[in-house]
Design an enzyme around this catalytic site. Structure first.
Site, PDB file in Angstrom:
ATOM      1  N   ASP A  84     -12.451   3.576  14.471  1.00 24.39           N
ATOM      2  CA  ASP A  84     -11.942   3.532  15.574  1.00 24.39           C
ATOM      3  C   ASP A  84     -13.168   3.978  16.873  1.00 24.39           C
ATOM      4  OD1 ASP A  84      -9.938   1.740  14.955  1.00 24.39           O
ATOM      5  OD2 ASP A  84      -8.411   3.550  15.489  1.00 24.39           O
ATOM      6  N   ASN A 120       0.870  -0.797   0.273  1.00 27.59           N
ATOM      7  CA  ASN A 120       0.361  -0.305  -0.328  1.00 27.59           C
ATOM      8  C   ASN A 120       1.095   1.647   0.483  1.00 27.59           C
ATOM      9  OD1 ASN A 120      -2.487  -1.349  -0.010  1.00 27.59           O
ATOM     10  ND2 ASN A 120      -2.896  -1.439   2.448  1.00 27.59           N
ATOM     11  N   HIS A 150      -3.630   4.209  14.466  1.00 20.55           N
ATOM     12  CA  HIS A 150      -4.803   3.413  13.977  1.00 20.55           C
ATOM     13  C   HIS A 150      -4.494   2.219  13.893  1.00 20.55           C
ATOM     14  CE1 HIS A 150      -8.769   2.753  11.866  1.00 20.55           C
ATOM     15  NE2 HIS A 150      -8.063   2.552  10.619  1.00 20.55           N
TER      16      HIS A 150
END
Length: 340
Positions: free
Chosen positions: A170, A114, A197
């Protein structure tokens, strides 16, 4: 007050605001998050043009979503040659592009794939819509946001007030889980979630939750709730048994964050939101998910974290090294340059 807020939100959809309509580009629109997020964004009264981009299957997604009887116009863009047109004139760019986490996949595995995708997309944003707000979903967010920041900074267009890592998932998980415990509608629940995160970098401040946890909840149960919030992504990955990660809940959370951004752009502020941003809010950590006050220019103020209890303070100290390592990993990826 919560009930009144819901009535006002419903009323705003019945009589949507006319003067402020924006172009939103969704990069990765044909993926597991991108498809449901495309649908949710098409329902927004703030969006005049919804630009859907991916490297495959975008025409079908765009055609499907365009049949919804809502005002936003939908355009699909396919492949790198069409990326400039997808981005041109965008006010908000949302990036879920990349691969999802699968069982057995390490954070390094996810990063190696990514990181390059986010770098390429950030370069395109710098060239074609440098003033846009940018909301990054692609994991690992703790590293991909610093990657985007470094790319934008090298291009001379970085505005830290308009670059966000979307950590809203979250927050909504914490609201849902606490709502189960206290028997409340999660929409009436508030739980600050700060930090990062991923894993232990996710720090729910349960001591500040509203409504508060019942006095009957033991320290062990509080710890278990914190751990569940931190490991909720793994919970979904395991439940899907190799079929994917959190896509539907992530799309919901991203749509909620996008709504906050668009409301702030429209001048409906101040809008309070949580996101992972570049700031000096926490000494030694150049990026941190904090409560923010958003306005037309982006982040207008990083709000205080508030008091932490002993368990939260302990977790806060424990996560610093891991979060800093993830930040440096992203910055070093850009410093090394593209692979030869």
């Amino acid at each position: 007050m919560a009930a009144l807020n819901r009535i006002q939100k419903i009323a705003s959809h019945l009589d949507p605001p006319k003067p402020f309509k924006f172009k939103v580009a969704l990069l990765g629109a044909a993926g597991g998050i991108g498809q449901p997020l495309s649908m949710l964004l098409k329902m927004s009264p703030y969006i005049a043009e919804l630009s859907l981009y991916d490297v495959a299957n975008t025409p079908g997604v765009a055609a499907d979503v365009s049949h919804m009887s809502t005002a936003a116009r939908v355009k699909g863009y396919l492949g790198p040659d069409q990326l400039p047109a997808a981005l041109a004139g965008s006010n908000l760019v949302i990036i879920p592009a990349g691969v999802p986490r699968k069982p057995g996949m390490t954070r390094d595995d996810l990063f190696n794939i990514n990181a390059g995708i986010v770098r390429t997309l950030a370069e395109a944003i710098a060239a074609h819509c440098p003033n846009a707000w940018v909301a990054i979903i692609s994991n690992p967010v703790n590293s991909t946001v610093p990657i985007a920041a470094e790319v934008l900074q090298r291009a001379g267009v970085l505005n830290p007030a308009r670059l966000f890592g979307v950590t809203t998932l979250d927050v909504v998980r914490a609201e849902a889980f606490l709502g189960e415990i206290v028997g409340a509608d999660p929409r009436d629940v508030s739980v600050p979630v700060v930090g990062g995160h991923a894993g232990i970098t996710i720090l729910p401040l349960l001591s500040q939750a509203r409504p508060p946890l019942p006095a009957s909840v033991t320290a062990e149960q509080r710890k278990a709730l914190m751990t569940r919030i931190q490991d909720a992504g793994t919970e979904v990955v395991q439940a899907k048994a190799g079929a994917g990660s959190a896509t539907l809940s992530m799309a919901y959370a991203a749509a909620r964050f996008a709504d906050s951004c668009l409301r702030a752009m429209s001048g409906e502020g101040p809008v309070t939101e949580y996101a992972y941003v570049r700031s000096s809010a926490v000494q030694g950590l150049p990026y941190f998910s904090s409560p923010l006050r958003l306005g037309r220019s982006g982040v207008e103020e990083v709000l205080p974290l508030g008091p932490m209890d002993a368990m939260e303070s302990e977790n806060f100290e424990a996560m610093k090294a891991e979060l800093l390592g993830s930040i440096k990993k992203g910055e070093e990826f850009v410093a090394r340059g593209p692979a030869k």
